[in-house]
Design a protein around this motif. Structure first.
Motif: not given
Length: 147
Positions: A69-80
């Motif tokens: 349940e850890e804080a979310r790592v902001v995904p890269t634009q490529d991942e999005l």
């Protein structure tokens, strides 16, 4: 989908907010949150992103593919982009599958509607923009056979 439903409900209750408050915070209808929590629908990509940001957890945690349940790592634009494309591919596949099960008469009606709408928007300059090539293949978990 049952895990996703439970996770959304659990995260909402942990924040001490109602379904209607969550709906207002992320910009969806209250009955949409209700369908997610009952497991009759799952959040689309945009809603999943909003839920992930609000609850500060990963997509994977909400979807049940991770128990962290850890804080979310902001995904890269490529991942999005990849996630959005994957969601679009799933939706297109489901629609093509439904289309293929319709009668010839219904398929012709849909084809005519798409063609007429495309021509109208093209002549009015309202098309969204770029076109792209897609390949539609059965989902991996599907078994090939007669329906």
């Amino acid at each position: 989908m049952a895990i996703t439903a439970e996770r959304i409900k659990q995260l909402r209750k942990k924040k001490g907010i109602s379904q209607s408050e969550l709906a207002e915070l992320i910009g969806v209808k209250t009955n949409t949150v209700s369908t997610w929590e009952r497991g009759t629908r799952k959040p689309d990509f945009e809603a999943l992103n909003l839920l992930s940001n609000y609850f500060e957890v990963s997509f994977e945690y909400i979807l049940g593919s991770s128990d962290k349940e850890e804080a979310r790592v902001v995904p890269t634009q490529d991942e999005l982009d990849e996630l959005a494309l994957s969601a679009l591919a799933d939706e297109l596949y489901d629609n093509v599958k439904k289309y293929s099960m319709l009668s010839n008469k219904s398929q012709k009606m849909i084809d005519a509607l798409i063609s007429a709408t495309y021509q109208m928007e093209k002549s009015e300059g309202e098309l969204k923009g770029e076109s792209f090539d897609i390949t539609i293949a059965p989902k991996k978990e599907m078994k090939v056979g007669c329906l």
